[in-house]
Design an enzyme around this catalytic site. Structure first.
Site, PDB file in Angstrom:
ATOM      1  CG  ASP A 388      -1.805   1.167   1.684  1.00 33.28           C
ATOM      2  OD1 ASP A 388      -2.469   1.604   0.378  1.00 33.28           O
ATOM      3  OD2 ASP A 388      -1.580   1.761   2.565  1.00 33.28           O
ATOM      4  CG  ASP A 586      -1.314   2.557   6.773  1.00 31.68           C
ATOM      5  OD1 ASP A 586      -1.979   2.390   5.815  1.00 31.68           O
ATOM      6  OD2 ASP A 586      -1.358   3.588   7.310  1.00 31.68           O
ATOM      7  CG  ASP A 590      -4.379  -1.188   2.945  1.00 30.43           C
ATOM      8  OD1 ASP A 590      -4.226  -0.855   1.829  1.00 30.43           O
ATOM      9  OD2 ASP A 590      -3.544  -0.182   3.525  1.00 30.43           O
TER      10      ASP A 590
END
Length: 697
Positions: A388, A586, A590
């Site tokens: 990410d 995080d 996600d």
């Protein structure tokens, strides 16, 4: 991205009541799933307190160990007295049904799933030991002159050691929290609902229904998905979407429950209730991914399965052959029982837990919390690491990336003092970023009077008799102020948010805020490539911003403007091609991808939902810890395989010998010798586990 995102989220909402209901529905299921993920033994995570079971079972086992002989051999410390055999029978019976209960229940689950593994192997060992020993007890009392060897000693030590191994592993692996509960915590407990006469009433979120009108003021959490009826604002959706940029919202736009309202006041109409809410849909994805991922099988389960089948086949074959050759039912029965018991060595129950305990201790010292033991096995031969962008490769928070003066009358420091004066008491993310920047520069802002929020525009106030404003692009256009494109183009290309300082309605400066790349990110990407692992960036951010970060970090493969379901789908595409994958993230967006990937790694500074969906947590938020984890995982797997050979490998010789394969030449494995081999292998696996090291230690 914003239009796409907003369009898809229409007609969704979620409430605390829904979350609690969903949590109740999934609770038992999730515990079972998580248990299966960790190992075959872990089916029984919810079947009792293993620490308590171990200590109580040890108390029951100690008298048995001191009174009952080891496979027919009296040890130096053992003693007997009148009626001691009855005491052993009573204690062993309690121990079998109490201490052995998790293994018997786990075996039932494994057999029901047609996947016998560690629990089935243990259950076979303790069941054969107990019931044959009860048979031996009866026979020895009915026919005192014809002694039949019992296995109470083996039963006691086997149950205690297996419980110890299980407790060690449970203690080593942190329990996964309930992501559904954390998801519900993102929403406020109470909301301001508008009545028909326009007055406000404060009600519990669970009382909110579709069509209700809610008033959301500056800094409030948006309690439900909905459509803006009036007002305008800038909304921080980063907690939900992962995009570190304020999204401008006007009448008619949709908003997501869990996002944080900016400086404006908006009135929304709730567009849905129950399980159709955006956050609830994300959790459904997490649950589905967890369920499918739980099919991963640990190496110890595979070994246990083969041992179970081998012992079953060899044991039954030995019984039939000895019965046919000797015609002695008792002798044939004893050979079969010996095979079954030797096939479940004590060392096998400790081989993996001891390595896991050692590995997780080392990991914790290096800022790695391992929640799923399978992650240590699956990290070998990784091919792709999905990353990410926001919060993983970047800092994940608004930071001042630049300031440009639009009027040379003012210096940069003066401009910052004016901006700081207006933003000092604001509670939105941009203000926090600006004030942190001023603190770093040790700049003390001016004092402002008559501060006022401009709904959907910015903030205004008076400083030393001057009218000062900090506004967005929309207000600059409304005032028809001329600002050169070259002044802001570079910032816009990087996906930054730009605010303008106006003094007496004339542009004085612009300040850009955006996400900045973590200093160690570039070296981390190069380290991944050296390990022949391909980095892939997944982000909900816009394409321009994503491309800029990917180019800087030299990441060739990246995908932008992804919704949570699209991220999860992208990870699944790679998995379906047979690739081993790791997802690092995080945010809430996600969570489904973290649950779906072979290994999910959460940045510790991220949301609790992401942490709960992951297998590994990086407490220091340092991406380089992933390299350390991969190295530790390789060392751990090597030790696991070594211990499995020591713990179960001797069965290659012991099982055939116990079955009597060398009987024609006069050699039959003495059960006592088998017990000594078991003890020796247990000492070896314990010593070998303690030699585990990570590079640099």
């Amino acid at each position: 991205m914003d239009n796409k995102h907003n369009h898809i989220k229409t007609e969704h909402t979620v409430s605390s009541e829904t979350m609690n209901h969903a949590m109740m529905n999934h609770e038992g299921h999730e515990h079972h799933e998580h248990g299966h993920e960790m190992s075959g033994m872990d089916h029984s995570m919810h079947m009792g307190n293993f620490k308590q079971k171990f200590w109580l079972s040890l108390i029951l086992a100690i008298p048995i160990i001191f009174i009952s002989p080891m496979m027919g051999i009296d040890l130096p410390f053992q003693f007997t007295f009148s009626g001691s055999d009855w005491l052993v029978l009573v204690l062993a019976s309690i121990l079998f049904f109490y201490g052995g209960q998790p293994f018997l229940s786990g075996a039932k689950m494994e057999l029901k799933a047609k996947a016998p593994a560690m629990m089935t192997l243990i259950a076979m060992g303790i069941s054969v030991s107990y019931f044959y020993s009860v048979y031996a007890f009866i026979m020895n009392h009915l026919f005192p002159d014809k002694h039949v060897m019992d296995f109470f000693w083996e039963l006691a030590t086997l149950i205690v050691i297996m419980l110890l191994g299980h407790w060690i592993e449970m203690n080593a692996i942190s329990n996964a929290g309930d992501a559904l509960d954390k998801m519900a915590a993102l929403l406020p407990d109470t909301v301001k609902r508008l009545q028909d006469d326009g007055t406000e009433e404060i009600v519990s979120l669970k009382e909110v229904g579709k069509g209700d009108r809610l008033m959301i003021r500056s800094g409030d959490k948006i309690p439900a998905d909905g459509r803006i009826l009036s007002g305008a604002s800038s909304v921080d959706e980063s907690m939900v979407t992962g995009e570190a940029k304020l999204v401008t919202k006007n009448t008619g736009d949709t908003v997501i429950g869990g996002a944080i309202n900016g400086s404006g006041t908006i009135e929304i109409e709730v567009t849905g209730t129950g399980e159709s809410g955006y956050l609830s849909k994300v959790m459904q994805l997490v649950q589905q991914a967890r369920s499918e991922k739980s099919k991963l099988e640990s190496i110890s389960d595979k070994v246990a399965r083969w041992l179970f089948y081998i012992a079953l086949i060899v044991g039954l074959s030995a019984f039939l052959i000895w019965l046919l050759v000797t015609g002695d039912l008792s002798q044939a029965f004893e050979r079969m029982v010996t095979v079954f018991i030797i096939a479940c060595p004590h060392a096998l129950g400790l081989a993996i837990p001891l390595v896991i305990a050692r590995s997780t201790t080392i990991a914790a010292k290096h800022g790695l919390l391992i929640k799923n033991r399978n992650a240590l096995e699956q990290a070998n031969d990784l091919q792709y690491v999905f990353l990410d962008k926001t919060g993983t490769l970047t800092e994940g928070k608004f930071t001042v990336t630049g300031i440009s003066l639009l009027n040379q009358k003012y210096s940069e420091e003066e401009a910052l003092k004016y901006i700081g004066a207006l933003e000092a008491d604001a509670n939105h993310p941009l203000a926090a970023g600006i004030m942190n920047y001023l603190k770093q520069k040790t700049i003390i802002p001016y004092q402002a009077k008559d501060l006022k929020n401009l709904s959907g525009v910015g903030v205004t106030g008076t400083i030393d008799g001057l009218s000062v404003k900090v506004v967005n692009e929309k207000e600059v256009e409304r005032l028809s102020l001329s600002i050169k494109q070259s002044e802001k183009e570079a910032y816009l290309k990087q996906g930054n948010t730009i605010s303008y300082l106006l003094i007496d309605d004339q542009p004085a400066a612009l300040i850009a805020l955006g996400d900045v790349v973590k200093p160690q990110a570039k070296a981390f990407i190069q380290a991944l490539k050296k390990l022949a692992i391909t980095p892939v960036m997944l982000t909900g951010d816009n394409k321009v911003s994503a491309a800029a970060i990917a180019t800087y970090l030299e990441i060739d493969d990246f995908y932008s403007e992804l919704l949570p379901e699209e991220k999860e789908k992208k990870v699944k595409e790679y998995l379906d091609k047979g690739n081993k994958t790791m997802m690092v993230g995080d945010g809430i967006n996600d969570a489904p991808s973290l649950a779906r990937a072979t290994i999910g790694v959460a940045i510790g500074a991220g949301t609790d939902v992401a942490v709960d969906s992951a297998d590994v947590v990086l407490t220091d938020s340092d991406p380089f810890d992933i390299i350390r984890f991969i190295d530790l995982a390789k060392q751990t797997r090597r030790k696991m395989i070594q211990n499995l050979w020591w713990g179960a490998g001797y069965n290659i010789i012991a099982i055939p010998l116990a079955a009597g394969i060398l009987a024609p030449i006069g050699f039959i494995l003495n059960p006592a010798v088998g017990a000594i081999l078991m003890s020796l292998s247990t000492v070896i696996v314990a010593s070998n586990a303690m030699t585990l090291r990570i590079k640099g230690e």
